[in-house]
Design a protein around this motif. Structure first.
Motif, PDB file in Angstrom:
ATOM      1  N   PHE A 269       0.841  -1.185   0.000  1.00 43.42           N
ATOM      2  CA  PHE A 269       0.000   0.000   0.000  1.00 43.42           C
ATOM      3  C   PHE A 269       0.881   1.242   0.000  1.00 43.42           C
ATOM      4  O   PHE A 269       2.023   1.222   0.430  1.00 43.42           O
ATOM      5  N   SER A 270       0.327   2.367  -0.435  1.00 41.32           N
ATOM      6  CA  SER A 270       0.985   3.646  -0.217  1.00 41.32           C
ATOM      7  C   SER A 270       0.469   4.201   1.097  1.00 41.32           C
ATOM      8  O   SER A 270      -0.683   4.021   1.445  1.00 41.32           O
ATOM      9  N   HIS A 271       1.320   4.883   1.844  1.00 40.07           N
ATOM     10  CA  HIS A 271       0.963   5.266   3.202  1.00 40.07           C
ATOM     11  C   HIS A 271       1.010   6.769   3.382  1.00 40.07           C
ATOM     12  O   HIS A 271       1.809   7.465   2.767  1.00 40.07           O
ATOM     13  N   GLN A 272       0.172   7.263   4.301  1.00 39.34           N
ATOM     14  CA  GLN A 272       0.164   8.668   4.678  1.00 39.34           C
ATOM     15  C   GLN A 272       0.630   8.746   6.116  1.00 39.34           C
ATOM     16  O   GLN A 272       0.011   8.202   7.005  1.00 39.34           O
TER      17      GLN A 272
ATOM     18  N   PRO B 213       0.954   1.670  13.285  1.00 40.81           N
ATOM     19  CA  PRO B 213       1.479   1.520  11.923  1.00 40.81           C
ATOM     20  C   PRO B 213       0.942   2.597  10.976  1.00 40.81           C
ATOM     21  O   PRO B 213      -0.037   3.281  11.288  1.00 40.81           O
ATOM     22  N   PRO B 214       1.565   2.735   9.811  1.00 42.10           N
ATOM     23  CA  PRO B 214       1.000   3.612   8.774  1.00 42.10           C
ATOM     24  C   PRO B 214      -0.370   3.096   8.346  1.00 42.10           C
ATOM     25  O   PRO B 214      -0.681   1.915   8.491  1.00 42.10           O
ATOM     26  N   LEU B 215      -1.186   3.989   7.807  1.00 38.47           N
ATOM     27  CA  LEU B 215      -2.530   3.598   7.407  1.00 38.47           C
ATOM     28  C   LEU B 215      -2.493   2.745   6.137  1.00 38.47           C
ATOM     29  O   LEU B 215      -1.811   3.096   5.169  1.00 38.47           O
TER      30      LEU B 215
ATOM     31  N   SER C  47      -8.251  -6.775   5.715  1.00 43.14           N
ATOM     32  CA  SER C  47      -8.609  -5.703   6.635  1.00 43.14           C
ATOM     33  C   SER C  47      -9.123  -4.529   5.812  1.00 43.14           C
ATOM     34  O   SER C  47      -8.949  -4.482   4.595  1.00 43.14           O
ATOM     35  N   GLN C  48      -9.760  -3.585   6.469  1.00 47.73           N
ATOM     36  CA  GLN C  48     -10.222  -2.404   5.765  1.00 47.73           C
ATOM     37  C   GLN C  48      -9.029  -1.585   5.263  1.00 47.73           C
ATOM     38  O   GLN C  48      -7.901  -1.746   5.733  1.00 47.73           O
ATOM     39  N   ALA C  49      -9.297  -0.712   4.318  1.00 48.56           N
ATOM     40  CA  ALA C  49      -8.266   0.183   3.798  1.00 48.56           C
ATOM     41  C   ALA C  49      -8.885   1.536   3.493  1.00 48.56           C
ATOM     42  O   ALA C  49     -10.065   1.634   3.146  1.00 48.56           O
TER      43      ALA C  49
END
Length: 542
Positions: free
Chosen positions: A2-5, A73-75, A444-446
């Protein structure tokens, strides 16, 4: 994957230490320091355990140090969407004669299935053929909704508003999908309503095979589409505006096998007489270019945070294609210069329809995915469309593994989203595809990846207040104007657990997780309309 914010969090300092320790420990510490130092140490005020906008320290914390706050953790970020087609009753409503109650029940079933699957966006077709599935003063009610063009639902309700309200209540985005120029389909059965564009401006509507089509070269046709889209953005809290691949119509052939040209002579002659210099095919492409640029401007003028997405045919310009890739040219036949739109940044996301298997060489899925990623020089989102409905009962049906493998293939190349066509295949759980996606790919949700070029403003940071029994936390936001969702991390002894809820849900349960045991820490952040994460707030349990 994933890309994270990320969001920044302050380090633990001497000041915060002094704010939270108990008085006896502070006194002992100060005495020791005074004995060791030659200069007097400035006295610091001692405070009781405090609540800040970042962390709540429980009253029963150990006397010698605050409860440790672990960095969550990152989202997880991934656009997981599905198209819901209203044309020909493909997805919703399932029939043209359903009562209002049955239409609403089908909406709720679709959205509940989307939540169960851990999707996060619905792309709903609101304009199948110069008509509307919502009350409009510009175009008539769709016959696919009520069985007769121009007839409203009875008992009356606003289907688009119901979709938006129900989607947002479940934490889902709702993107309104428009067909730009189609005026009537082969599946149309009823008489055309008096306020349909084919009646109001018949000169701009052309018959092409078994279709009626608004001529993209006619300024009235383009203005009609812009007015319709602007009206929806202005009146409804949609999260995105979406157009599909129907610009000029897909070519048809005559009885002798030759291709029938689109009948746009009047608009073409007018263009030449006005001094136009472009060749005819370039002029057609310029007509579509002007529409795309104008939609992008109109959407963001009305509401800057609303995303504009396009879902073109999946093969690009013939002169740019990778070796081995062949097939239909939308550049030459639909007059869609998608590469130009990406280069100019006239969209927020591209959803190219990559409707071929991984191992189909001339249209290889991975190669085409790489191609569109490479064209994305302005850094917008590329979220390919997947042909999930190709899983069916026919001899040429795909296996569920094909779609699962395509999800993996995109993630391997840092792809951060995709769209399923269409909801009917997921609703019916064909060959177990919905169950397998939920169990194997969407574990899991994203959150939807952020679009900082639209608005990079941080949403308000949450304030957390624990209940007396420490079984729940009440959340407060100084402002909810720019907040749509709450991202929640819960830490147990075994792992972090992630969830997303609408910003209206202000009470967070801290009960033991049935699988992973007691919750030891809660970390919450607000998510803006454009996906920006605010400063995190945490609550730790002893």
């Amino acid at each position: 994957m994933f890309s994270h914010q990320h969001s920044s969090r302050p380090a633990f300092t001497l000041k915060t230490f002094l704010q939270h320790v108990k008085l006896p420990v502070l006194a002992a510490t100060v005495c020791a320091l005074l004995l060791a130092c030659s200069t007097p140490l400035e006295k610091k005020p001692v405070s009781k355990p405090v609540k800040t906008d970042l962390t709540i320290i429980p009253q029963n914390a150990p006397v010698n140090y605050p409860v440790q706050v672990h960095e969550a953790p990152p989202l997880p970020r991934e656009f997981r969407a599905v198209w819901v087609s209203t044309v020909a009753n493909i997805d919703w409503p399932s029939r043209r004669d359903l009562s209002t109650e049955k239409q609403k029940n089908e909406i709720i079933a679709i959205l509940d299935n989307a939540v169960q699957l851990k999707l996060n966006a619905i792309v709903l077709q609101v304009r199948p053929a110069a008509d509307a599935i919502y009350p409009s003063t510009i175009e008539p009610w769709s016959e696919f909704l009520t069985g007769e063009q121009g007839r409203p639902p009875s008992p009356y309700y606003d289907p688009l508003q119901f979709w938006i309200d129900q989607a947002h209540a479940r934490g889902l985005e709702l993107h309104a999908w428009f067909n730009p120029f189609r005026a009537r389909t082969a599946q149309a059965k009823t008489v055309v309503a008096a306020n349909h564009i084919s009646k109001l401006a018949p000169q701009v509507v052309k018959t092409y095979g078994d279709l009626q089509w608004m001529d993209p070269g006619e300024p009235v046709a383009m203005q009609q589409t812009l007015n319709v889209i602007g009206d929806v953005v202005r009146r409804y809290e949609v999260d995105g505006i979406h157009i599909d691949d129907y610009f000029y119509p897909y070519p048809i052939k005559s009885g002798n096998g030759s291709e029938v040209d689109f009948p746009d002579d009047p608009a073409w002659i007018t263009y030449l007489q006005s001094g136009g210099k472009l060749a005819r095919f370039d002029w057609r492409r310029e007509n579509v270019n002007r529409l795309v640029e104008a939609i992008n401007q109109r959407v963001h003028l009305e509401k800057p945070w609303v995303k504009f997405g396009i879902s073109p045919f999946g093969i690009g310009r013939p002169d740019r294609l990778p070796p081995g890739i062949t097939g239909f040219s939308q550049y030459d036949k639909l007059y869609a210069d998608v590469e130009l739109w990406l280069a100019r940044g006239w969209l927020d996301y591209l959803a190219p329809q990559l409707y071929w298997p991984i191992n189909q060489g001339p249209q290889a899925f991975k190669v085409l995915h790489d191609y569109w990623l490479a064209q994305n020089t302005t850094g917008k989102h590329v979220w390919p469309g997947l042909y999930t409905s190709r899983i069916d009962n026919s001899d040429k049906s795909w296996s569920a593994d094909e779609i699962l493998n395509q999800v993996d293939a995109m993630r391997e190349k840092a792809g951060n989203g995709h769209v399923h066509f269409s909801m009917v295949a997921l609703n019916q759980n064909r060959k177990g595809i919905r169950q397998r996606l939920a169990a194997e790919k969407y574990t899991s949700q994203a959150l939807i990846p952020a679009s900082p070029w639209l608005d990079n403003t941080l949403p308000a940071s949450p304030l957390l207040e624990a209940s007396a029994d420490k079984k729940s936390v009440h959340l407060q936001l100084a402002s909810t104007v720019n907040t749509r969702l709450l991202a929640i991390w819960k830490r147990t002894e075994q792992q972090w657990l992630f969830s997303v809820v609408p910003a209206q849900d202000m009470l967070i349960d801290l009960s033991d997780d049935p699988q992973y045991g007691p919750v030891r820490q809660l970390t919450v952040s607000a998510i803006s309309r454009t996906g920006i994460e605010g400063v995190r707030a945490s609550y730790s349990l002893p």
